[in-house]
Design a protein around this motif. Structure first.
Motif, PDB file in Angstrom:
ATOM      1  N   MET A 195       0.845  -1.194   0.000  1.00 29.20           N
ATOM      2  CA  MET A 195       0.000   0.000   0.000  1.00 29.20           C
ATOM      3  C   MET A 195       0.883   1.248   0.000  1.00 29.20           C
ATOM      4  SD  MET A 195      -3.209   0.614   2.504  1.00 29.20           S
ATOM      5  CE  MET A 195      -2.818   1.980   3.556  1.00 29.20           C
ATOM      6  N   LEU A 223       2.667   4.633   0.770  1.00 28.33           N
ATOM      7  CA  LEU A 223       2.779   5.417   1.997  1.00 28.33           C
ATOM      8  C   LEU A 223       2.348   6.848   1.714  1.00 28.33           C
ATOM      9  CD1 LEU A 223       6.329   4.114   2.979  1.00 28.33           C
ATOM     10  CD2 LEU A 223       4.183   3.455   4.051  1.00 28.33           C
ATOM     11  N   ARG A 254       9.933   5.283  -9.450  1.00 29.88           N
ATOM     12  CA  ARG A 254       9.524   4.071  -8.726  1.00 29.88           C
ATOM     13  C   ARG A 254       9.887   4.199  -7.248  1.00 29.88           C
ATOM     14  NH1 ARG A 254      12.226   0.030 -11.755  1.00 29.88           N
ATOM     15  NH2 ARG A 254      10.678   0.322 -13.374  1.00 29.88           N
ATOM     16  N   HIS A 255      11.081   4.701  -6.974  1.00 32.73           N
ATOM     17  CA  HIS A 255      11.494   4.898  -5.581  1.00 32.73           C
ATOM     18  C   HIS A 255      10.622   5.938  -4.887  1.00 32.73           C
ATOM     19  CE1 HIS A 255      14.998   2.371  -5.909  1.00 32.73           C
ATOM     20  NE2 HIS A 255      15.386   2.696  -4.688  1.00 32.73           N
ATOM     21  N   ALA A 286       7.350   4.313  -4.087  1.00 37.49           N
ATOM     22  CA  ALA A 286       7.412   3.303  -3.023  1.00 37.49           C
ATOM     23  C   ALA A 286       7.673   3.943  -1.660  1.00 37.49           C
ATOM     24  CB  ALA A 286       8.504   2.285  -3.346  1.00 37.49           C
ATOM     25  N   LEU A 287       8.536   4.947  -1.636  1.00 32.83           N
ATOM     26  CA  LEU A 287       8.893   5.552  -0.353  1.00 32.83           C
ATOM     27  C   LEU A 287       7.856   6.570   0.116  1.00 32.83           C
ATOM     28  CD1 LEU A 287      12.740   6.053  -0.887  1.00 32.83           C
ATOM     29  CD2 LEU A 287      11.636   4.397   0.611  1.00 32.83           C
ATOM     30  N   LEU A 347      18.893   8.731  -6.436  1.00 28.75           N
ATOM     31  CA  LEU A 347      17.938   7.851  -5.772  1.00 28.75           C
ATOM     32  C   LEU A 347      17.702   8.331  -4.346  1.00 28.75           C
ATOM     33  CD1 LEU A 347      18.715   4.123  -6.690  1.00 28.75           C
ATOM     34  CD2 LEU A 347      16.747   5.517  -7.340  1.00 28.75           C
ATOM     35  N   ALA A 392      16.697   8.000  -0.413  1.00 27.31           N
ATOM     36  CA  ALA A 392      16.868   6.934   0.569  1.00 27.31           C
ATOM     37  C   ALA A 392      15.722   6.972   1.575  1.00 27.31           C
ATOM     38  CB  ALA A 392      18.201   7.116   1.290  1.00 27.31           C
ATOM     39  N   ARG A 393      15.626   5.911   2.341  1.00 23.43           N
ATOM     40  CA  ARG A 393      14.599   5.870   3.390  1.00 23.43           C
ATOM     41  C   ARG A 393      14.786   7.029   4.361  1.00 23.43           C
ATOM     42  NH1 ARG A 393      16.227   1.482   1.514  1.00 23.43           N
ATOM     43  NH2 ARG A 393      15.001  -0.391   1.139  1.00 23.43           N
ATOM     44  N   GLU A 394      16.063   7.397   4.588  1.00 23.65           N
ATOM     45  CA  GLU A 394      16.346   8.487   5.527  1.00 23.65           C
ATOM     46  C   GLU A 394      15.728   9.808   5.055  1.00 23.65           C
ATOM     47  OE1 GLU A 394      20.447   8.809   6.736  1.00 23.65           O
ATOM     48  OE2 GLU A 394      20.599   6.651   7.077  1.00 23.65           O
ATOM     49  N   THR A 401      21.189   9.206  -2.818  1.00 21.04           N
ATOM     50  CA  THR A 401      22.404   8.641  -3.415  1.00 21.04           C
ATOM     51  C   THR A 401      22.642   9.339  -4.744  1.00 21.04           C
ATOM     52  OG1 THR A 401      22.154   6.476  -2.387  1.00 21.04           O
ATOM     53  CG2 THR A 401      23.481   6.570  -4.382  1.00 21.04           C
TER      54      THR A 401
END
Lengths: 175, 331
Positions: B1, B3, B27-28, B31-32, B100, B102-104, B222
């Motif tokens: 799902m 975010l 895409r990132h 997704a993130l 790209l 990052a999650r951070e 990145t």
């Protein structure tokens, strides 16, 4: 932060560890449990035995008669979407009469076929005195890892020469 | 799902013939769950990308994606400027198509959503060259400035006036700052519309005009560097000589400034300019070297006071020495 425990990451692992098993190593693929197998380069002409006492993970006696390029323990993983976790880790306890080096990696299936391997930073060293090893991939530090993939495996690359190894336990975790 | 984005943020991306990386980036972002909106300004790609395909291949909700187009190649600066005019969110992040997140970065957005008002937040990044040494983070040149500024650690911290000129000397990247959109619009801050060096004005004007800067040691992006590749940073042609346009623009702004900001940033900026001109000289084709020297001599003679020369000799002796070998510095 929520930990995702091994039973959910690799459903076959807990059941295999809890059961008592043994059998011969096959020349190419030795199925241990659903989603768990040993895969050998056919050139190795792998032989030997595996066993698993109830409550212990895996003992291996590998006796290849040829020379080859790979021998690995594969565990199919059921990972949550990678954007939802920060670490993927393993903890294990290993011993071997002769020093051995094992290399764990996360194998990622690619859309359209093929795969890519992402190695953990540290090798696992198994020696006469059993010791524990923990390591985790910090996923942000591996930007090459796709966030979604058709499948994942943990692959533990094993020596391609004759060896004996006792993996007393193996746990996976995601944070 | 998917975010939900934690911050009211648009990500603006200039892209030129780079649909593969662009799709990976989208895409990132999808997704993130980082961006409320994504604006791609296509800079004359052939064939031109279409929004429907980009959304489908990346999984980004079509409603979040705006695709703008420059029919002829005008550079990333012009593409960013065009995107800025279409931003409707409170905050803005420029990314390059081959970056790209990052999650951070998502964690940083969560922190910024609860922070006091700020003009921009500069964050750390991972340079792919560091991976050769199995390290993660910025190149030592950049990291040293963060350390000197006392800001190498900390999830979110205000940047003191004394530390800001140090951070200003890091590489002039556009993609390591989350902006308050109104700050850029009200201050009229834009990228230079040149093919190279289009980020200098954006970077320095941001520092010169901001009243509230935040910093974060989160590694938010990145950045991939391929030495010898076809990136603009590897171009050797006459476009490099247009470096004097933003340099002149910032030098004049510093000279005209009556407040403390100009005085505070002047040594940092001219130190940066000296290092940049040395670098340009080292990358430029031989037949353009004489032209570079004429323009650099004029720029340095015009803007470096005797006091500034003393300061640069003291603060950046290696760059000063090198520049003295290449150019005619003020006596």
């Amino acid at each position: 932060m929520t930990a995702i425990m091994p039973a959910l990451l690799s459903p076959g692992l807990s059941a295999f560890t809890a059961s008592r098993q043994d059998g011969p190593l096959q020349a190419e693929r030795t199925n241990l449990a659903p989603g768990m197998f040993l895969d050998a380069d056919p050139a190795l002409q792998m032989a030997g035995r595996y066993s698993s006492a109830a409550g212990a993970f895996l003992d291996l006696h590998a006796a290849p008669s040829g020379r080859g390029g790979w021998f690995g323990l594969h565990l199919a993983l059921e990972l949550p979407p990678l954007q939802e976790i920060s670490y993927l880790g393993l903890a294990c306890r290993a011993a071997a009469p002769e020093q051995l080096m094992l290399r764990p990696c996360l194998r990622t299936g690619l859309e359209g076929g093929g795969f890519s391997d992402c190695f953990f930073d540290r090798h696992i060293l198994a020696a006469g005195r059993a010791h524990s090893h923990t390591d985790a991939l910090y996923l942000d530090s591996r930007p090459e890892l796709p966030l979604s993939a058709p499948w994942h495996e943990l692959v533990l690359f094993l020596p391609c020469q004759a060896f004996d190894l006792s993996l007393m336990h193996l746990h996976l975790f995601a944070l | 799902m998917p975010l939900d984005p934690p911050l009211d943020l648009t990500v603006a991306i200039p892209s030129h013939d780079d649909n593969g990386n662009l799709t990976r980036l989208l895409r990132h972002l999808a997704a993130l769950g980082i961006a409320q909106a994504v604006i791609v300004t296509d800079d004359g790609s052939l064939p031109a990308p279409d929004a429907e395909t980009l959304a489908r291949d990346s999984g980004l909700e079509p409603a979040r994606l705006t695709l703008l187009r420059q029919d002829r190649v005008r550079g990333a600066g012009a593409a960013r400027n065009r995107a800025l005019l279409h931003v409707k969110t409170r905050h803005l992040l420029f990314l390059d198509a081959d970056d790209l997140p990052a999650r951070e970065l998502r964690s940083l957005c969560q922190a910024l959503a609860q922070a006091d008002p700020f003009d921009f937040c500069i964050f750390q990044h991972h340079d792919s060259r560091m991976a050769q040494d199995r390290q993660r983070g910025q190149m030592p040149f950049d990291q040293d400035f963060w350390v000197q500024a006392g800001l190498a650690q900390g999830s979110l911290r205000p940047v003191p006036d004394s530390a800001a000129p140090l951070l200003a000397q890091t590489a002039n990247y556009p993609w390591n700052k989350i902006y308050r959109t109104e700050f850029l619009l009200e201050q009229g801050i834009r990228c230079s519309e040149t093919l190279v060096h289009n980020d200098i004005a954006l970077h320095w004007q941001s520092f010169l005009r901001a009243r509230s800067i935040l910093s974060s040691a989160c590694i938010g992006v990145t950045h991939f560097v391929q030495p010898g590749g076809s990136r603009l940073t590897n171009r050797l042609d006459a476009e490099r000589l247009r470096v004097f346009e933003p340099l002149e623009q910032i030098a004049l702004e510093i000279a005209a400034g009556t407040g403390p900001a100009g005085r505070r940033y002047a040594p940092a900026f001219f130190g940066f300019a000296l290092g940049l001109l040395n670098w340009v000289q080292g990358t430029l084709a031989k037949d353009l070297q004489e032209e570079l020297k004429i323009r650099a001599d004029a720029f340095l003679q015009r803007h470096l006071s005797r006091e500034m020369c003393r300061r640069l000799q003291q603060d950046r002796p290696a760059d000063w020495q090198r520049a003295a070998e290449l150019f005619s510095l003020p006596g």
